[in-house]
Motif scaffolding. Structure first.
Motif, PDB file in Angstrom:
ATOM      1  N   ASP A  18     -11.422 -18.954 -22.419  1.00 32.31           N
ATOM      2  CA  ASP A  18     -13.021 -19.394 -22.054  1.00 32.31           C
ATOM      3  C   ASP A  18     -13.986 -18.105 -21.658  1.00 32.31           C
ATOM      4  O   ASP A  18     -14.105 -16.969 -21.868  1.00 32.31           O
ATOM      5  CB  ASP A  18     -12.850 -19.669 -20.182  1.00 32.31           C
ATOM      6  CG  ASP A  18     -12.305 -21.172 -20.217  1.00 32.31           C
ATOM      7  OD1 ASP A  18     -11.593 -21.136 -21.601  1.00 32.31           O
ATOM      8  OD2 ASP A  18     -12.294 -22.143 -19.090  1.00 32.31           O
ATOM      9  N   THR A  21     -14.058 -14.377 -19.656  1.00 27.68           N
ATOM     10  CA  THR A  21     -12.624 -13.370 -19.632  1.00 27.68           C
ATOM     11  C   THR A  21     -12.129 -11.875 -20.131  1.00 27.68           C
ATOM     12  O   THR A  21     -11.365 -11.655 -19.509  1.00 27.68           O
ATOM     13  CB  THR A  21     -11.022 -15.008 -19.777  1.00 27.68           C
ATOM     14  OG1 THR A  21     -11.287 -14.712 -21.122  1.00 27.68           O
ATOM     15  CG2 THR A  21     -11.362 -15.544 -19.321  1.00 27.68           C
ATOM     16  N   GLU A  70     -17.298 -20.060 -27.346  1.00 25.07           N
ATOM     17  CA  GLU A  70     -15.577 -21.401 -26.784  1.00 25.07           C
ATOM     18  C   GLU A  70     -16.628 -21.417 -25.664  1.00 25.07           C
ATOM     19  O   GLU A  70     -15.444 -22.832 -25.000  1.00 25.07           O
ATOM     20  CB  GLU A  70     -14.859 -19.798 -26.138  1.00 25.07           C
ATOM     21  CG  GLU A  70     -15.435 -19.180 -24.967  1.00 25.07           C
ATOM     22  CD  GLU A  70     -16.456 -17.614 -25.545  1.00 25.07           C
ATOM     23  OE1 GLU A  70     -16.505 -18.329 -26.882  1.00 25.07           O
ATOM     24  OE2 GLU A  70     -16.047 -17.246 -25.573  1.00 25.07           O
ATOM     25  N   HIS A  73     -15.325 -25.129 -25.177  1.00 21.12           N
ATOM     26  CA  HIS A  73     -14.200 -25.460 -24.834  1.00 21.12           C
ATOM     27  C   HIS A  73     -13.077 -25.969 -26.348  1.00 21.12           C
ATOM     28  O   HIS A  73     -12.259 -26.215 -26.402  1.00 21.12           O
ATOM     29  CB  HIS A  73     -14.223 -26.258 -24.826  1.00 21.12           C
ATOM     30  CG  HIS A  73     -14.641 -26.271 -22.378  1.00 21.12           C
ATOM     31  ND1 HIS A  73     -14.418 -24.818 -22.534  1.00 21.12           N
ATOM     32  CD2 HIS A  73     -14.866 -26.980 -21.505  1.00 21.12           C
ATOM     33  CE1 HIS A  73     -14.547 -24.735 -21.373  1.00 21.12           C
ATOM     34  NE2 HIS A  73     -15.419 -26.127 -20.785  1.00 21.12           N
ATOM     35  N   SER A  74     -13.927 -25.396 -27.940  1.00 23.61           N
ATOM     36  CA  SER A  74     -13.350 -25.522 -28.475  1.00 23.61           C
ATOM     37  C   SER A  74     -13.835 -24.701 -30.076  1.00 23.61           C
ATOM     38  O   SER A  74     -15.051 -24.724 -30.524  1.00 23.61           O
ATOM     39  CB  SER A  74     -12.687 -27.575 -29.488  1.00 23.61           C
ATOM     40  OG  SER A  74     -13.900 -27.609 -30.279  1.00 23.61           O
ATOM     41  N   TYR A  90      -6.767 -14.595 -20.266  1.00 22.56           N
ATOM     42  CA  TYR A  90      -7.623 -15.874 -18.768  1.00 22.56           C
ATOM     43  C   TYR A  90      -7.966 -14.144 -17.737  1.00 22.56           C
ATOM     44  O   TYR A  90      -7.858 -13.119 -18.435  1.00 22.56           O
ATOM     45  CB  TYR A  90      -6.813 -16.635 -18.353  1.00 22.56           C
ATOM     46  CG  TYR A  90      -5.570 -15.794 -17.825  1.00 22.56           C
ATOM     47  CD1 TYR A  90      -4.348 -16.065 -18.210  1.00 22.56           C
ATOM     48  CD2 TYR A  90      -4.959 -15.495 -16.347  1.00 22.56           C
ATOM     49  CE1 TYR A  90      -2.891 -15.270 -17.957  1.00 22.56           C
ATOM     50  CE2 TYR A  90      -4.131 -15.312 -15.679  1.00 22.56           C
ATOM     51  CZ  TYR A  90      -3.019 -14.725 -16.413  1.00 22.56           C
ATOM     52  OH  TYR A  90      -1.888 -13.919 -16.073  1.00 22.56           O
ATOM     53  N   ASP A  96      -8.821 -21.344 -12.849  1.00 21.78           N
ATOM     54  CA  ASP A  96      -9.773 -21.592 -13.546  1.00 21.78           C
ATOM     55  C   ASP A  96      -9.401 -22.109 -15.260  1.00 21.78           C
ATOM     56  O   ASP A  96      -8.987 -22.218 -15.954  1.00 21.78           O
ATOM     57  CB  ASP A  96     -10.666 -21.968 -13.569  1.00 21.78           C
ATOM     58  CG  ASP A  96     -11.517 -23.351 -14.452  1.00 21.78           C
ATOM     59  OD1 ASP A  96     -11.076 -24.384 -14.228  1.00 21.78           O
ATOM     60  OD2 ASP A  96     -13.000 -22.830 -15.283  1.00 21.78           O
ATOM     61  N   THR A  97      -9.393 -20.560 -15.749  1.00 15.10           N
ATOM     62  CA  THR A  97      -9.764 -19.785 -16.585  1.00 15.10           C
ATOM     63  C   THR A  97      -8.514 -20.030 -17.232  1.00 15.10           C
ATOM     64  O   THR A  97      -7.745 -19.927 -18.107  1.00 15.10           O
ATOM     65  CB  THR A  97      -9.874 -18.245 -17.167  1.00 15.10           C
ATOM     66  OG1 THR A  97      -9.057 -16.778 -16.341  1.00 15.10           O
ATOM     67  CG2 THR A  97     -11.753 -17.918 -16.895  1.00 15.10           C
ATOM     68  N   ARG A 100      -6.928 -22.666 -17.939  1.00 15.79           N
ATOM     69  CA  ARG A 100      -7.719 -23.571 -19.875  1.00 15.79           C
ATOM     70  C   ARG A 100      -7.053 -22.580 -20.873  1.00 15.79           C
ATOM     71  O   ARG A 100      -7.099 -23.268 -21.677  1.00 15.79           O
ATOM     72  CB  ARG A 100      -9.233 -23.054 -19.750  1.00 15.79           C
ATOM     73  CG  ARG A 100     -10.302 -23.990 -18.449  1.00 15.79           C
ATOM     74  CD  ARG A 100     -10.783 -24.990 -19.585  1.00 15.79           C
ATOM     75  NE  ARG A 100     -11.630 -24.768 -20.875  1.00 15.79           N
ATOM     76  CZ  ARG A 100     -10.852 -24.913 -21.827  1.00 15.79           C
ATOM     77  NH1 ARG A 100     -10.271 -26.160 -22.128  1.00 15.79           N
ATOM     78  NH2 ARG A 100     -11.230 -24.926 -22.777  1.00 15.79           N
ATOM     79  N   GLN A 103      -4.943 -25.177 -22.529  1.00 13.75           N
ATOM     80  CA  GLN A 103      -5.708 -25.455 -23.298  1.00 13.75           C
ATOM     81  C   GLN A 103      -5.775 -24.963 -24.945  1.00 13.75           C
ATOM     82  O   GLN A 103      -5.656 -25.310 -25.646  1.00 13.75           O
ATOM     83  CB  GLN A 103      -6.720 -25.965 -22.592  1.00 13.75           C
ATOM     84  CG  GLN A 103      -5.962 -27.476 -22.060  1.00 13.75           C
ATOM     85  CD  GLN A 103      -7.295 -28.125 -21.193  1.00 13.75           C
ATOM     86  OE1 GLN A 103      -8.929 -28.782 -21.320  1.00 13.75           O
ATOM     87  NE2 GLN A 103      -7.190 -28.119 -19.411  1.00 13.75           N
ATOM     88  N   TRP A 104      -6.113 -23.209 -24.432  1.00  8.47           N
ATOM     89  CA  TRP A 104      -6.618 -23.298 -25.757  1.00  8.47           C
ATOM     90  C   TRP A 104      -5.151 -22.682 -26.420  1.00  8.47           C
ATOM     91  O   TRP A 104      -5.580 -22.648 -28.241  1.00  8.47           O
ATOM     92  CB  TRP A 104      -6.872 -21.481 -25.574  1.00  8.47           C
ATOM     93  CG  TRP A 104      -8.521 -21.140 -24.893  1.00  8.47           C
ATOM     94  CD1 TRP A 104      -8.424 -21.275 -23.628  1.00  8.47           C
ATOM     95  CD2 TRP A 104      -9.348 -21.629 -25.811  1.00  8.47           C
ATOM     96  NE1 TRP A 104     -10.256 -21.523 -23.619  1.00  8.47           N
ATOM     97  CE2 TRP A 104     -10.203 -21.725 -25.135  1.00  8.47           C
ATOM     98  CE3 TRP A 104      -9.682 -22.177 -27.211  1.00  8.47           C
ATOM     99  CZ2 TRP A 104     -12.040 -21.911 -25.074  1.00  8.47           C
ATOM    100  CZ3 TRP A 104     -11.086 -22.774 -27.976  1.00  8.47           C
ATOM    101  CH2 TRP A 104     -11.868 -22.536 -26.614  1.00  8.47           C
TER     102      TRP A 104
END
Ligand code: GDP
Ligand code: MG
Length: 175
Positions: A18, A21, A70, A73-74, A90, A96-97, A100, A103-104
């Motif tokens: 994210d 980070t 980023e 988010h993609s 992260y 939260d990171t 995420r 998901q990365w």
């Protein structure tokens, strides 16, 4: 018999994670040995090279950093394409990171090379007093996904060279 260190490889390495980070800060620490307190999130065509020699090979990294995309988010498929290594970052002070980061990893596995060398990087280790992510949780996640885990600080330089050295070693052995 080939002499050790004879081989030269030029792997593509991508940074994922994210915004905020510390991806760009890690690269700049590694490539230029510098750190900025107010890293501009959108700065950079975001392409760097750095050479590291390990006993098995000379590794010329092609490093792809984002220029802030980023936030959506993609990332574009070309970012992932042909990546031999990925560093998923992260921030230890933001749960939260870490969520995420999972998901990365998923996006990388959907879009990238079948078997990249993957590092899960817990950056901002200097912010231990604000820690929201426990090392054990991260290690567990890394192990489940075939990643190696490292805590770093781009600010203090803690483990930054070690991170890239470890990736270089793994790539040199794999290629
Ligand atoms: P990116 O969006 O992932 O590329 O993150 P940046 O490299 O732009 O960093 C975002 C912010 O976090 C900047 O203000 C950096 O100075 C700061 N930062 C990056 N790495 C560290 C670190 O290891 N420790 C601390 N305390 N701050 C950091
Ligand atoms: Mg950045």
């Amino acid at each position: 018999m080939a002499r050790p260190g004879n081989k030269i490889i030029q792997p593509k390495l991508v940074l994922l994670g994210d915004m905020g980070t510390g991806k760009t800060s890690l690269v700049l620490r590694f490539v230029k040995g510098q750190f900025l307190d107010q890293q501009e999130s959108t700065i950079g065509a975001a392409f760097f090279t750095q050479i590291l020699s390990v006993s098995e090979a000379t590794v010329k990294f092609d490093i792809w950093d984002t220029a802030g995309q980023e936030r959506y988010h993609s990332l574009a498929p070309m970012y992932y394409r042909g990546a031999a290594a990925a560093v998923v970052v992260y921030d230890i002070s933001s749960l939260d990171t870490f969520a995420r980061a999972k998901q990365w990893v998923q996006e990388l596995q959907n879009q990238g090379n079948p078997n990249p060398v993957m590092a899960l990087v817990a950056n901002k280790s200097d912010l231990d007093s604000k820690r929201e992510v426990q090392i054990q949780d991260a290690e567990e996640f890394a192990q489940e996904h075939g990643m190696f885990f490292m805590e770093t600080s781009a600010k203090t330089a803690h483990n930054v060279n070690e991170l890239f050295y470890e990736i270089a070693k793994k790539l040199a052995i794999a290629y």
